[in-house]
Design a protein around this motif. Structure first.
Motif, short mmCIF file in Angstrom:
data_model
loop_
_atom_site.label_atom_id
_atom_site.label_comp_id
_atom_site.label_asym_id
_atom_site.label_seq_id
_atom_site.Cartn_x
_atom_site.Cartn_y
_atom_site.Cartn_z
N TYR A 142 -8.45 -0.85 -1.96
CA TYR A 142 -7.29 -0.22 -2.58
C TYR A 142 -7.19 1.26 -2.20
CZ TYR A 142 -5.35 -3.81 -5.66
OH TYR A 142 -4.70 -4.91 -6.15
N SER A 143 -8.32 1.91 -1.99
CA SER A 143 -8.30 3.35 -1.70
C SER A 143 -7.65 3.65 -0.35
CB SER A 143 -9.72 3.90 -1.73
OG SER A 143 -10.49 3.43 -0.63
N PHE A 144 -7.61 2.67 0.54
CA PHE A 144 -6.97 2.85 1.84
C PHE A 144 -5.56 2.24 1.88
CE2 PHE A 144 -11.51 3.01 2.87
CZ PHE A 144 -11.56 4.24 3.53
N ALA A 145 -5.09 1.75 0.74
CA ALA A 145 -3.76 1.15 0.67
C ALA A 145 -2.72 2.23 0.42
CB ALA A 145 -3.72 0.09 -0.42
N GLU A 146 -1.47 1.80 0.39
CA GLU A 146 -0.35 2.73 0.22
C GLU A 146 0.51 2.27 -0.95
OE1 GLU A 146 3.45 4.58 2.72
OE2 GLU A 146 2.10 3.10 3.62
N LEU A 147 0.89 3.21 -1.79
CA LEU A 147 1.74 2.90 -2.93
C LEU A 147 3.18 2.74 -2.45
CD1 LEU A 147 1.97 2.66 -6.06
CD2 LEU A 147 2.52 5.11 -6.06
N THR A 148 3.79 1.64 -2.83
CA THR A 148 5.19 1.39 -2.48
C THR A 148 5.98 1.13 -3.75
OG1 THR A 148 4.75 -0.98 -2.19
CG2 THR A 148 4.60 0.42 -0.23
N GLY A 149 7.08 1.84 -3.91
CA GLY A 149 7.88 1.67 -5.12
C GLY A 149 7.16 2.23 -6.33
N PHE A 150 7.40 1.58 -7.48
CA PHE A 150 6.81 2.07 -8.73
C PHE A 150 5.34 1.68 -8.85
CE2 PHE A 150 5.87 1.24 -13.28
CZ PHE A 150 5.86 2.57 -13.70
N ALA A 151 5.01 0.43 -8.54
CA ALA A 151 3.62 -0.01 -8.69
C ALA A 151 3.22 -0.97 -7.59
CB ALA A 151 3.43 -0.67 -10.05
N GLY A 152 3.97 -1.02 -6.50
CA GLY A 152 3.62 -1.91 -5.41
C GLY A 152 2.52 -1.33 -4.54
N VAL A 153 1.80 -2.19 -3.86
CA VAL A 153 0.70 -1.77 -3.02
C VAL A 153 0.83 -2.45 -1.67
CG1 VAL A 153 -1.81 -1.76 -2.71
CG2 VAL A 153 -0.84 -1.43 -4.99
N ASP A 154 0.77 -1.64 -0.62
CA ASP A 154 0.82 -2.15 0.74
C ASP A 154 -0.54 -1.90 1.38
OD1 ASP A 154 1.48 -3.07 3.21
OD2 ASP A 154 2.81 -1.40 3.75
N PHE A 155 -1.26 -2.97 1.70
CA PHE A 155 -2.62 -2.84 2.22
C PHE A 155 -2.58 -2.54 3.72
CE2 PHE A 155 -3.35 -5.17 -1.69
CZ PHE A 155 -4.48 -4.54 -2.19
N THR A 156 -2.27 -1.30 4.02
CA THR A 156 -2.33 -0.79 5.39
C THR A 156 -3.35 0.33 5.45
OG1 THR A 156 -0.55 0.78 4.95
CG2 THR A 156 0.07 -1.37 5.86
N TRP A 157 -3.92 0.55 6.63
CA TRP A 157 -4.92 1.61 6.77
C TRP A 157 -4.26 2.96 6.57
CZ3 TRP A 157 -10.04 1.81 6.84
CH2 TRP A 157 -10.65 2.98 7.27
N ASN A 158 -4.62 3.63 5.50
CA ASN A 158 -3.94 4.85 5.11
C ASN A 158 -4.96 5.82 4.53
OD1 ASN A 158 -2.08 6.77 4.30
ND2 ASN A 158 -1.63 5.72 2.37
N LEU A 159 -5.01 7.04 5.09
CA LEU A 159 -5.96 8.06 4.63
C LEU A 159 -5.28 9.12 3.76
CD1 LEU A 159 -8.06 8.63 7.88
CD2 LEU A 159 -8.71 7.32 5.85
N GLU A 160 -4.00 8.93 3.45
CA GLU A 160 -3.29 9.95 2.68
C GLU A 160 -3.89 10.13 1.29
OE1 GLU A 160 -0.92 12.06 3.57
OE2 GLU A 160 -1.21 11.33 5.60
#
Length: 291
Positions: free
Chosen positions: A50-68
């Motif tokens: 989850y720590s490398f995922a991306e927040l989409t919308g209000f509570a959606g989660v997109d499991f892409t490699w993300n360091l933000e």
């Protein structure tokens, strides 16, 4: 002359090692390993993902490699929260050690009713952590006789948080210290005195090295949970000051930003791993020095 073969005991799957000890089969550790994997490693893996995922919308989660999520933590605002949490954990560890060591020392060396006193130390664990913390709301209330006489208002302050921390975590420091001191051979301290050491020098050269494993164990039992402490700052501090535990809870329950909350949790876990390794090395050096 017939050469004797190495002694092997097939009974119960055990065999003797070269040193004469018994070597038990590795499968006996499987239940503990399964429990460890299911209830620690698996949840930790989910948090890491989850720590490398991306927040989409209000509570959606997109499991892409993300360091933000980790880049956000470089903001000075979050650095201040981490430093404040480190200060709370350091104060709690130092305060419980300063209070707990003299008591554990007296309990191990001089006390007579040890069983009763140990029972009193463990007694707070018979009630819920939550109930014990809420009890301090009554004690620290400005209308309580003691604070009304002193005209003091500590409720919902940093001082109230510190008081709650010391009260709730003190038994976790006292018990390992007592276990280490109770096993000591006190004749070594007397021998140091006979050889010319004063009380302080005998304490520094004999008692302290032998008690170091208990100090390390107690410090870990206090320091590590305090880095994620949530209830005490919320209840006694009125949730006015942000600590790491409250920050993580806000990301999961209020902001619904699970990826960012997971990134904060992973940073805390990584920091605690470093602390654990450092304390373990200190304890190992202390055992070598005392040996």
């Amino acid at each position: 002359m017939v050469e004797e073969a190495p002694v092997l005991t097939a009974r119960r799957g055990r065999r003797r090692t070269r040193g004469g000890g018994l070597r038990y089969p590795a499968w006996l550790a499987l239940p503990a390993l399964a429990w460890y994997g299911a209830f620690f490693l698996a949840p930790l893996a989910f948090i890491c993902a989850y720590s490398f995922a991306e927040l989409t919308g209000f509570a959606g989660v997109d499991f892409t490699w993300n360091l933000e999520n980790y880049r956000y933590l470089w903001d000075p605002l979050y650095g201040e929260v981490f430093l404040r949490t480190l200060g709370l954990a350091s104060f709690g560890t130092a305060a419980t050690l300063a209070i707990g060591f003299p008591f554990a020392y007296w309990l191990a060396r001089y006390a007579r009713a040890k069983t009763l006193l140990l029972l009193l130390v463990v007694l707070p664990f018979w009630t819920s952590f939550l109930i014990r913390t809420y009890a301090w709301l009554i004690i620290l209330d400005p209308g309580f006789p003691l604070f009304r006489a002193l005209d003091a208002d500590l409720l919902y302050s940093t001082q109230a948080i510190y008081i709650g921390v010391v009260y709730n975590y003190l038994p976790l420091m006292v018990l390992p210290l007592y276990a280490a001191l109770e096993r000591m051979d006190w004749s070594l301290v007397e021998a140091a005195g006979d050889l010319g050491d004063n009380a302080f020098r005998a304490f520094r050269r004999v008692t302290l090295p032998l008690a170091l494993p208990g100090i390390v164990a107690g410090s870990l039992l206090v320091f590590i949970p305090l880095t994620g402490e949530y209830l005490i700052p919320v209840i006694l501090g009125g949730n006015k000051t942000a600590y790491t535990g409250t920050l993580i809870a806000q990301q999961f329950s209020e902001a619904h930003d699970w990826p960012f909350g997971s990134a904060i949790a992973m940073v805390v876990i990584a920091g605690m791993t470093v602390v654990l390794v450092a304390f373990s090395r200190i304890a190992a050096r202390g055992e070598v020095a005392s040996g």
